[in-house]
Design a protein around this motif. Structure first.
Motif, short mmCIF file in Angstrom:
data_model
loop_
_atom_site.label_atom_id
_atom_site.label_comp_id
_atom_site.label_asym_id
_atom_site.label_seq_id
_atom_site.Cartn_x
_atom_site.Cartn_y
_atom_site.Cartn_z
N ASN A 79 -6.21 -2.53 -36.72
CA ASN A 79 -5.61 -1.53 -35.82
C ASN A 79 -6.04 -0.10 -36.10
OD1 ASN A 79 -4.24 -3.59 -34.49
ND2 ASN A 79 -2.46 -3.37 -35.80
N LEU A 80 -6.99 0.11 -36.98
CA LEU A 80 -7.55 1.44 -37.22
C LEU A 80 -8.87 1.50 -36.47
CD1 LEU A 80 -7.33 4.16 -38.61
CD2 LEU A 80 -8.46 3.16 -40.60
N HIS A 81 -8.94 2.41 -35.49
CA HIS A 81 -10.13 2.48 -34.64
C HIS A 81 -11.23 3.36 -35.20
CE1 HIS A 81 -7.87 0.18 -31.82
NE2 HIS A 81 -6.98 1.14 -31.63
N SER A 82 -10.85 4.50 -35.78
CA SER A 82 -11.87 5.39 -36.34
C SER A 82 -11.25 6.32 -37.37
CB SER A 82 -12.53 6.22 -35.24
OG SER A 82 -11.62 7.16 -34.69
N VAL A 83 -12.11 6.75 -38.29
CA VAL A 83 -11.73 7.71 -39.31
C VAL A 83 -12.88 8.70 -39.41
CG1 VAL A 83 -11.13 8.08 -41.73
CG2 VAL A 83 -10.44 5.97 -40.60
N ARG A 84 -12.51 9.98 -39.46
CA ARG A 84 -13.53 11.02 -39.52
C ARG A 84 -13.11 12.06 -40.54
NH1 ARG A 84 -14.56 15.53 -35.34
NH2 ARG A 84 -12.42 15.04 -34.80
N VAL A 85 -14.03 12.39 -41.46
CA VAL A 85 -13.78 13.46 -42.41
C VAL A 85 -14.03 14.77 -41.68
CG1 VAL A 85 -14.55 14.57 -44.54
CG2 VAL A 85 -14.31 12.07 -44.45
N LEU A 86 -12.99 15.61 -41.59
CA LEU A 86 -13.10 16.89 -40.90
C LEU A 86 -13.60 17.99 -41.83
CD1 LEU A 86 -9.79 16.79 -38.80
CD2 LEU A 86 -12.10 16.08 -38.12
#
Length: 193
Positions: A79-86
């Motif tokens: 259920n985690l679609h995306s992760v992005r380091v900002l």
């Protein structure tokens, strides 16, 4: 990681008060203890306090590498679609996570921006910057097992979703999502890579 805490954190049975359990999602996956308790929060609302722990075969350095490889979480966390380091500044990382919480016919998109403080080699503290939670604080702690036989992994969190659903459903979603997140994360950590 956090998107599962509402989804998850982000991870089903209905809870009343506190539940503690030993869980194994699939045969061969690591077992873990999980306790979810709904208690009064500082602002008068209800928050979930989550405590989970397990032992994995991977050594602490390997576990640390996986837990801090944020952009690959979506590869194995349900259920985690995306992760992005900002942004990244020394041991502080700001991470955006997009996912969803599901329970039967209920579905809720979840967006979290969290600040992660990496305290190498054994602790990761996570706090909410913005998103679909009123409260989100979490901590991963790693302890080497005696005889270089692996790592004890502990996950503790306090969460309060912003969205409103009936309490019985909300509690089930949190319990289910935390269990699924922990099972997936621990399975990944147990690969020793």
């Amino acid at each position: 990681m956090l998107r599962r805490l509402s989804t998850m954190l982000l991870l089903g049975c209905t809870l009343s008060g506190s539940i503690a359990a030993q869980v194994a999602a699939q045969p061969g996956e690591p077992r873990f203890a999980l306790e979810v308790e709904r208690v009064a929060g500082a602002d008068g609302g209800k928050v979930y306090q989550i405590k989970s722990s397990a032992k994995v075969a991977a050594m602490p350095g390997v576990v640390w590498g996986i837990l801090t490889d944020y952009e690959h979480f979506a590869d194995y966390l349900p259920n985690l679609h995306s992760v992005r380091v900002l942004s990244r500044n020394d041991n502080t990382v700001v991470v955006e996570q997009l996912g969803e919480a599901r329970f039967l016919f209920f579905s809720q998109a979840i967006r979290l921006v969290v600040q992660v403080h990496e305290r190498a080699p054994d602790r990761i503290d996570i706090s909410l910057v913005e998103g679909d939670m009123k409260v989100y604080r979490a901590r991963w702690e790693l302890t080497p097992l005696a005889g270089a036989s692996g790592t004890r992994v502990e996950y503790n969190a306090t969460i309060e979703p912003k969205f409103s659903v009936p309490e019985a459903v909300e509690t089930s979603v949190v319990r289910k999502d935390v269990a699924a997140m922990m099972a997936a994360m621990l399975s990944r950590l147990d690969r020793r890579e």
